[in-house]
Design a protein around this motif. Sequence first.
Motif: not given
Ligand code: C2E
Length: 282
Positions: A45, A61-63, A75, A87, A94, A151, A181-182, A205, A239, A259
């Motif tokens: 993103q 971002l991981l899927r 999640d 992890i 990752v 992050e 982050d966050d 966000r 976000g 976002g």
């Molecule tokens: P994060 O790092 O805070 O990532 C941002 C999340 O907000 C992402 O969700 C993204 O898709 C979402 N997002 C971005 N823009 C917007 C927007 O405009 N509106 C809304 N509603 N959401 C938005 P995602 O991809 O589901 O990831 C969730 C969390 O999972 C991430 O939060 C991060 O903490 C964790 N994560 C993701 N990838 C990895 C990874 O490779 N390793 C680890 N350890 N955690 C990860």
Amino acid sequence: VAKGAGKSQWRRYQPELHTTIVERLELRAELDRAIHDGGLLLEYQPIVRLDDGHAVGFEALLRWNHPTRGRLTPDAFIDVAEESGLIVPIGEWVLRTAIAAAATWRKGQAYGAPYVAVNVSARQFRTPGFVRLVKRELAASKLPPSCLMLEITESLLLRDDDQVWDDLAEVRRLGVRVAIDDFGTGYSSLSYLRHVPLDVLKIDRLFTGTVTTSTQQRALVDGIVRLAHTLGLEVVAEGIETTDERELLRRIGCPYGQGFLFSRPMPLPDALRWLRRTELAA
Ligand code: C2E
Ligand code: MG
Ligand code: MG
Ligand code: MG
């Protein structure tokens, strides 16, 4: 079990408990397989400058392409990954994949290379050898360390662990940047922010989403942005979904954001196309 909970309650709760454990064990086994079978993927993103919309970085971002449940976001499985220790290998994958992606979009970049931001869980960061892994992957890819951002979350910092501090300082000495982050969702005492080796603060966000709703909320975000500036930290708002949010944040003095307004997370080929398109539009 609470005092006085009778047998009947046990009978009522047990099936749920059972399902959950079996489900988690299943998920864990499937996840283990996914690591080796190419079932994991990263989406990217863009993180943009709010004034002109140019990408300064991408967050990886991981899927998980689950065999029966479709594409899952973190999640749905990050807890299981943490608990089981998976992890650690996932995080390695990752990091390697994200660095390789950044090396790809660096080629032929007219406007300076966007960095890649990688989420690192507390457990992964605290695994012995994590800093060595970062060094090794950077060396193997020849990506400049300044093109990598890690992050981390408040939970990592709240442990008050000298090793964590040392490791953060060491990755920063390499030239890698570190973001919290966050920001604003945890139990952060503002005092630690002065001491922790950090470069970037990402506003959660939760705050971005309310910046247009009231002057109070706006003042709150304004305060966070000032705090970041005072501490010499860069700020990214997460976000951003509307042009109003973007405009307000920009006026408050938040220089960067990401976002759905700019883009949803995308597979690498789409991210590369997005980058070319936005550069041409400049
Ligand atoms: P994060 O790092 O805070 O990532 C941002 C999340 O907000 C992402 O969700 C993204 O898709 C979402 N997002 C971005 N823009 C917007 C927007 O405009 N509106 C809304 N509603 N959401 C938005 P995602 O991809 O589901 O990831 C969730 C969390 O999972 C991430 O939060 C991060 O903490 C964790 N994560 C993701 N990838 C990895 C990874 O490779 N390793 C680890 N350890 N955690 C990860
Ligand atoms: Mg993140
Ligand atoms: Mg975040
Ligand atoms: Mg988040």
